[in-house]
Design a protein around this motif. Sequence first.
Motif, PDB file in Angstrom:
ATOM      1  N   PHE A   6       0.866  -1.177   0.000  1.00 43.08           N
ATOM      2  CA  PHE A   6       0.000   0.000   0.000  1.00 43.08           C
ATOM      3  C   PHE A   6       0.906   1.230   0.000  1.00 43.08           C
ATOM      4  O   PHE A   6       1.823   1.337   0.817  1.00 43.08           O
ATOM      5  N   VAL A   7       0.650   2.133  -0.937  1.00 38.40           N
ATOM      6  CA  VAL A   7       1.505   3.312  -1.095  1.00 38.40           C
ATOM      7  C   VAL A   7       0.620   4.541  -1.257  1.00 38.40           C
ATOM      8  O   VAL A   7      -0.406   4.486  -1.961  1.00 38.40           O
ATOM      9  N   GLN A   8       1.040   5.626  -0.661  1.00 37.02           N
ATOM     10  CA  GLN A   8       0.313   6.887  -0.800  1.00 37.02           C
ATOM     11  C   GLN A   8       0.515   7.446  -2.199  1.00 37.02           C
ATOM     12  O   GLN A   8       1.627   7.372  -2.767  1.00 37.02           O
ATOM     13  N   GLU A   9      -0.553   7.990  -2.750  1.00 33.95           N
ATOM     14  CA  GLU A   9      -0.476   8.620  -4.073  1.00 33.95           C
ATOM     15  C   GLU A   9       0.652   9.658  -4.099  1.00 33.95           C
ATOM     16  O   GLU A   9       0.898  10.353  -3.111  1.00 33.95           O
ATOM     17  N   LYS A  10       1.337   9.722  -5.218  1.00 36.42           N
ATOM     18  CA  LYS A  10       2.441  10.641  -5.526  1.00 36.42           C
ATOM     19  C   LYS A  10       3.770  10.211  -4.917  1.00 36.42           C
ATOM     20  O   LYS A  10       4.797  10.814  -5.231  1.00 36.42           O
ATOM     21  N   GLU A  11       3.769   9.181  -4.082  1.00 39.56           N
ATOM     22  CA  GLU A  11       5.039   8.672  -3.576  1.00 39.56           C
ATOM     23  C   GLU A  11       5.653   7.719  -4.599  1.00 39.56           C
ATOM     24  O   GLU A  11       4.958   7.159  -5.453  1.00 39.56           O
ATOM     25  N   ALA A  12       6.964   7.529  -4.479  1.00 39.46           N
ATOM     26  CA  ALA A  12       7.642   6.528  -5.294  1.00 39.46           C
ATOM     27  C   ALA A  12       7.487   5.160  -4.626  1.00 39.46           C
ATOM     28  O   ALA A  12       7.342   5.062  -3.408  1.00 39.46           O
ATOM     29  N   SER A  56       7.866   6.041 -10.173  1.00 38.62           N
ATOM     30  CA  SER A  56       7.967   7.364  -9.554  1.00 38.62           C
ATOM     31  C   SER A  56       6.597   8.030  -9.550  1.00 38.62           C
ATOM     32  O   SER A  56       5.749   7.738 -10.394  1.00 38.62           O
ATOM     33  N   ALA A  57       6.362   8.889  -8.579  1.00 41.80           N
ATOM     34  CA  ALA A  57       5.135   9.695  -8.515  1.00 41.80           C
ATOM     35  C   ALA A  57       3.898   8.847  -8.795  1.00 41.80           C
ATOM     36  O   ALA A  57       3.206   9.044  -9.802  1.00 41.80           O
ATOM     37  N   SER A  58       3.631   7.905  -7.912  1.00 42.42           N
ATOM     38  CA  SER A  58       2.560   6.934  -8.157  1.00 42.42           C
ATOM     39  C   SER A  58       1.202   7.617  -8.326  1.00 42.42           C
ATOM     40  O   SER A  58       0.925   8.675  -7.750  1.00 42.42           O
ATOM     41  N   GLN A  59       0.370   6.958  -9.145  1.00 45.58           N
ATOM     42  CA  GLN A  59      -0.975   7.458  -9.451  1.00 45.58           C
ATOM     43  C   GLN A  59      -1.989   6.381  -9.101  1.00 45.58           C
ATOM     44  O   GLN A  59      -1.654   5.200  -9.008  1.00 45.58           O
ATOM     45  N   ILE A  79      -2.653   1.899  -4.514  1.00 43.63           N
ATOM     46  CA  ILE A  79      -2.304   3.302  -4.305  1.00 43.63           C
ATOM     47  C   ILE A  79      -3.447   3.957  -3.517  1.00 43.63           C
ATOM     48  O   ILE A  79      -4.607   3.895  -3.920  1.00 43.63           O
ATOM     49  N   ILE A  80      -3.084   4.582  -2.418  1.00 48.26           N
ATOM     50  CA  ILE A  80      -4.070   5.207  -1.528  1.00 48.26           C
ATOM     51  C   ILE A  80      -4.157   6.698  -1.832  1.00 48.26           C
ATOM     52  O   ILE A  80      -3.127   7.374  -1.870  1.00 48.26           O
ATOM     53  N   PRO A  81      -5.379   7.223  -2.039  1.00 48.61           N
ATOM     54  CA  PRO A  81      -5.492   8.664  -2.347  1.00 48.61           C
ATOM     55  C   PRO A  81      -5.127   9.529  -1.146  1.00 48.61           C
ATOM     56  O   PRO A  81      -5.211   9.109  -0.004  1.00 48.61           O
TER      57      PRO A  81
END
Lengths: 115, 114
Positions: free
Chosen positions: A12-18, A80-83, A113-115
Amino acid sequence: AQKITQTQPGMFVQEKEAVTLDCTYDTSDQSYGLFWYKQPSSGEMIFLIYQGSYDEQNATEGRYSLNFQKARKSANLVISASQLGDSAMYFCAMREAFGNEKLTFGTGTRLTIIP
Amino acid sequence: DVKVTQSSRYLVKRTGEKVFLECVQDMDHENMFWYRQDPGLGLRLIYFSYDVKMKEKGDIPEGYSVSREKKERFSLILESASTNQTSMYLCASSLRGGAPGEQFFGPGTRLTVL
Protein backbone atom coordinates in the motif's frame (compact mmCIF):
# COMPACT_ATOMS: atom_id res chain seq x y z
CA ALA A 1 14.37 -23.39 -6.37
CA GLN A 2 12.30 -20.45 -7.51
CA LYS A 3 13.70 -18.82 -10.60
CA ILE A 4 11.86 -15.56 -9.97
CA THR A 5 11.07 -14.43 -6.43
CA GLN A 6 8.76 -11.58 -5.54
CA THR A 7 8.65 -11.36 -1.76
CA GLN A 8 5.96 -8.69 -1.42
CA PRO A 9 2.49 -10.19 -1.90
CA GLY A 10 0.89 -6.79 -1.33
CA MET A 11 1.88 -3.16 -0.90
CA PHE A 12 0.00 0.00 0.00
CA VAL A 13 1.50 3.31 -1.10
CA GLN A 14 0.31 6.89 -0.80
CA GLU A 15 -0.48 8.62 -4.07
CA LYS A 16 2.44 10.64 -5.53
CA GLU A 17 5.04 8.67 -3.58
CA ALA A 18 7.64 6.53 -5.29
CA VAL A 19 7.37 2.77 -4.92
CA THR A 20 9.84 -0.06 -5.36
CA LEU A 21 8.67 -3.56 -6.19
CA ASP A 22 11.25 -6.24 -5.46
CA CYS A 23 12.32 -9.02 -7.78
CA THR A 24 15.22 -11.43 -7.46
CA TYR A 25 16.09 -14.11 -9.97
CA ASP A 26 18.16 -17.22 -10.26
CA THR A 27 19.92 -18.32 -13.41
CA SER A 28 23.26 -19.74 -14.46
CA ASP A 29 22.95 -18.29 -17.97
CA GLN A 30 25.07 -15.30 -18.94
CA SER A 31 22.50 -14.07 -21.45
CA TYR A 32 19.01 -13.43 -20.16
CA GLY A 33 16.30 -10.81 -20.13
CA LEU A 34 14.11 -9.44 -17.37
CA PHE A 35 10.60 -8.10 -17.87
CA TRP A 36 7.96 -6.40 -15.79
CA TYR A 37 4.27 -6.67 -16.55
CA LYS A 38 1.26 -4.88 -15.05
CA GLN A 39 -2.11 -6.60 -14.68
CA PRO A 40 -4.98 -4.23 -13.84
CA SER A 41 -8.27 -5.58 -12.51
CA SER A 42 -9.43 -6.01 -16.11
CA GLY A 43 -7.04 -8.97 -16.31
CA GLU A 44 -4.96 -8.09 -19.34
CA MET A 45 -1.18 -8.25 -18.94
CA ILE A 46 0.60 -5.08 -20.03
CA PHE A 47 4.33 -5.07 -20.80
CA LEU A 48 6.08 -2.26 -18.91
CA ILE A 49 9.85 -2.51 -19.19
CA TYR A 50 12.74 -4.75 -20.20
CA GLN A 51 16.36 -5.15 -19.08
CA GLY A 52 18.90 -7.27 -20.89
CA SER A 53 21.65 -8.93 -18.90
CA TYR A 54 24.34 -7.18 -20.93
CA ASP A 55 22.73 -3.75 -20.72
CA GLU A 56 24.96 -1.50 -18.65
CA GLN A 57 22.38 1.18 -18.09
CA ASN A 58 19.23 0.67 -16.06
CA ALA A 59 16.17 0.62 -18.29
CA THR A 60 13.68 3.47 -18.04
CA GLU A 61 10.24 3.96 -19.59
CA GLY A 62 8.49 7.13 -18.49
CA ARG A 63 7.69 6.80 -14.78
CA TYR A 64 9.03 3.24 -14.70
CA SER A 65 12.64 2.35 -14.14
CA LEU A 66 14.34 -0.94 -13.49
CA ASN A 67 17.00 -1.02 -10.79
CA PHE A 68 19.23 -3.78 -12.15
CA GLN A 69 21.88 -5.13 -9.79
CA LYS A 70 23.45 -8.03 -11.63
CA ALA A 71 25.77 -9.24 -8.87
CA ARG A 72 22.83 -9.44 -6.46
CA LYS A 73 20.55 -10.93 -9.14
CA SER A 74 18.04 -8.24 -8.45
CA ALA A 75 15.72 -6.41 -10.87
CA ASN A 76 13.47 -4.13 -8.88
CA LEU A 77 10.80 -2.00 -10.54
CA VAL A 78 10.63 1.61 -9.43
CA ILE A 79 7.52 3.66 -10.12
CA SER A 80 7.97 7.36 -9.55
CA ALA A 81 5.14 9.70 -8.52
CA SER A 82 2.56 6.93 -8.16
CA GLN A 83 -0.97 7.46 -9.45
CA LEU A 84 -4.29 5.82 -8.59
CA GLY A 85 -4.17 4.07 -11.97
CA ASP A 86 -1.01 2.25 -10.89
CA SER A 87 -3.08 0.03 -8.59
CA ALA A 88 -2.67 -3.43 -10.11
CA MET A 89 -0.80 -6.73 -9.89
CA TYR A 90 2.81 -6.51 -11.03
CA PHE A 91 4.76 -9.49 -12.31
CA CYS A 92 8.48 -9.89 -12.81
CA ALA A 93 9.54 -12.38 -15.49
CA MET A 94 12.75 -13.77 -16.97
CA ARG A 95 13.74 -15.18 -20.33
CA GLU A 96 16.83 -17.36 -20.20
CA ALA A 97 19.37 -18.22 -22.87
CA PHE A 98 19.58 -17.21 -26.48
CA GLY A 99 16.81 -18.72 -28.59
CA ASN A 100 14.70 -19.83 -25.65
CA GLU A 101 11.68 -17.59 -25.85
CA LYS A 102 9.72 -18.80 -22.84
CA LEU A 103 9.14 -16.51 -19.87
CA THR A 104 9.21 -17.61 -16.24
CA PHE A 105 7.03 -15.45 -14.01
CA GLY A 106 7.13 -14.59 -10.34
CA THR A 107 4.10 -14.82 -8.07
CA GLY A 108 3.35 -11.13 -8.33
CA THR A 109 2.87 -8.12 -6.06
CA ARG A 110 -0.50 -6.45 -5.63
CA LEU A 111 0.06 -2.70 -5.44
CA THR A 112 -2.66 -0.46 -4.04
CA ILE A 113 -2.30 3.30 -4.31
CA ILE A 114 -4.07 5.21 -1.53
CA PRO A 115 -5.49 8.66 -2.35
CA ASP B 1 -3.18 -1.94 -32.78
CA VAL B 2 -1.85 -5.40 -32.04
CA LYS B 3 -4.36 -7.86 -30.76
CA VAL B 4 -4.61 -11.19 -29.02
CA THR B 5 -8.18 -12.30 -28.55
CA GLN B 6 -9.62 -15.17 -26.55
CA SER B 7 -12.95 -16.75 -27.32
CA SER B 8 -14.58 -16.20 -23.94
CA ARG B 9 -14.00 -13.98 -20.91
CA TYR B 10 -15.98 -16.26 -18.59
CA LEU B 11 -16.79 -19.93 -18.98
CA VAL B 12 -18.61 -22.37 -16.70
CA LYS B 13 -18.34 -26.11 -17.40
CA ARG B 14 -19.17 -29.33 -15.65
CA THR B 15 -16.72 -31.96 -14.47
CA GLY B 16 -15.89 -34.38 -17.26
CA GLU B 17 -16.80 -32.04 -20.10
CA LYS B 18 -14.38 -31.43 -22.97
CA VAL B 19 -13.45 -27.75 -23.02
CA PHE B 20 -11.92 -25.72 -25.84
CA LEU B 21 -10.25 -22.37 -25.22
CA GLU B 22 -9.43 -20.49 -28.39
CA CYS B 23 -6.80 -17.83 -28.92
CA VAL B 24 -6.23 -15.76 -32.05
CA GLN B 25 -3.51 -13.21 -32.75
CA ASP B 26 -3.30 -10.81 -35.68
CA MET B 27 0.40 -9.93 -35.41
CA ASP B 28 1.79 -12.78 -37.55
CA HIS B 29 3.72 -14.03 -34.52
CA GLU B 30 5.36 -17.43 -34.68
CA ASN B 31 5.31 -18.09 -30.93
CA MET B 32 2.15 -18.70 -28.94
CA PHE B 33 1.72 -19.64 -25.30
CA TRP B 34 -0.93 -20.82 -22.87
CA TYR B 35 -0.66 -20.01 -19.15
CA ARG B 36 -2.84 -20.53 -16.16
CA GLN B 37 -2.89 -17.96 -13.38
CA ASP B 38 -3.77 -18.83 -9.80
CA PRO B 39 -3.56 -16.62 -6.69
CA GLY B 40 -0.19 -16.86 -5.03
CA LEU B 41 1.26 -18.95 -7.86
CA GLY B 42 1.68 -16.37 -10.59
CA LEU B 43 1.56 -17.46 -14.23
CA ARG B 44 2.53 -21.02 -15.06
CA LEU B 45 3.20 -22.18 -18.59
CA ILE B 46 1.01 -25.02 -19.82
CA TYR B 47 2.04 -25.40 -23.47
CA PHE B 48 3.70 -23.34 -26.14
CA SER B 49 4.16 -23.48 -29.87
CA TYR B 50 6.93 -22.10 -32.07
CA ASP B 51 5.20 -22.82 -35.35
CA VAL B 52 2.16 -24.33 -37.02
CA LYS B 53 1.53 -27.93 -35.96
CA MET B 54 4.37 -27.68 -33.48
CA LYS B 55 3.90 -27.85 -29.70
CA GLU B 56 6.00 -28.24 -26.61
CA LYS B 57 5.07 -28.95 -23.02
CA GLY B 58 5.48 -26.24 -20.46
CA ASP B 59 5.69 -26.65 -16.72
CA ILE B 60 2.18 -28.00 -16.05
CA PRO B 61 0.89 -29.84 -19.16
CA GLU B 62 -0.96 -32.63 -17.33
CA GLY B 63 -4.65 -32.69 -18.16
CA TYR B 64 -4.26 -30.37 -21.15
CA SER B 65 -3.55 -30.64 -24.85
CA VAL B 66 -3.17 -28.03 -27.59
CA SER B 67 -3.70 -27.61 -31.27
CA ARG B 68 -2.15 -25.20 -33.75
CA GLU B 69 -3.45 -25.78 -37.25
CA LYS B 70 -3.02 -22.17 -38.39
CA LYS B 71 -0.37 -19.65 -37.49
CA GLU B 72 -2.79 -17.20 -35.95
CA ARG B 73 -4.75 -19.66 -33.82
CA PHE B 74 -3.71 -21.68 -30.77
CA SER B 75 -6.27 -23.79 -28.94
CA LEU B 76 -6.09 -25.21 -25.43
CA ILE B 77 -8.11 -28.36 -24.81
CA LEU B 78 -9.19 -29.82 -21.52
CA GLU B 79 -10.07 -33.40 -22.47
CA SER B 80 -12.06 -34.05 -19.30
CA ALA B 81 -12.41 -30.96 -17.15
CA SER B 82 -11.86 -31.30 -13.42
CA THR B 83 -12.53 -28.88 -10.57
CA ASN B 84 -8.80 -28.30 -10.04
CA GLN B 85 -8.67 -26.79 -13.51
CA THR B 86 -10.80 -23.87 -12.35
CA SER B 87 -8.50 -20.96 -13.06
CA MET B 88 -7.74 -17.91 -15.19
CA TYR B 89 -6.25 -18.92 -18.55
CA LEU B 90 -4.08 -16.46 -20.45
CA CYS B 91 -2.91 -16.75 -24.04
CA ALA B 92 0.12 -14.86 -25.33
CA SER B 93 2.12 -14.48 -28.51
CA SER B 94 5.54 -13.18 -29.43
CA LEU B 95 7.68 -12.64 -32.50
CA ARG B 96 10.34 -15.31 -32.97
CA GLY B 97 13.73 -13.74 -32.39
CA GLY B 98 12.11 -10.41 -31.65
CA ALA B 99 13.85 -7.97 -29.38
CA PRO B 100 13.33 -7.68 -26.54
CA GLY B 101 10.95 -10.58 -26.97
CA GLU B 102 8.05 -9.38 -24.91
CA GLN B 103 4.90 -11.41 -25.05
CA PHE B 104 1.53 -9.89 -25.92
CA PHE B 105 -1.37 -11.19 -23.90
CA GLY B 106 -5.05 -11.71 -24.47
CA PRO B 107 -7.67 -10.59 -21.94
CA GLY B 108 -7.88 -14.01 -20.29
CA THR B 109 -10.61 -16.59 -19.82
CA ARG B 110 -11.87 -17.25 -16.32
CA LEU B 111 -12.91 -20.91 -16.32
CA THR B 112 -15.02 -22.41 -13.57
CA VAL B 113 -15.47 -26.19 -13.47
CA LEU B 114 -18.36 -27.33 -11.30
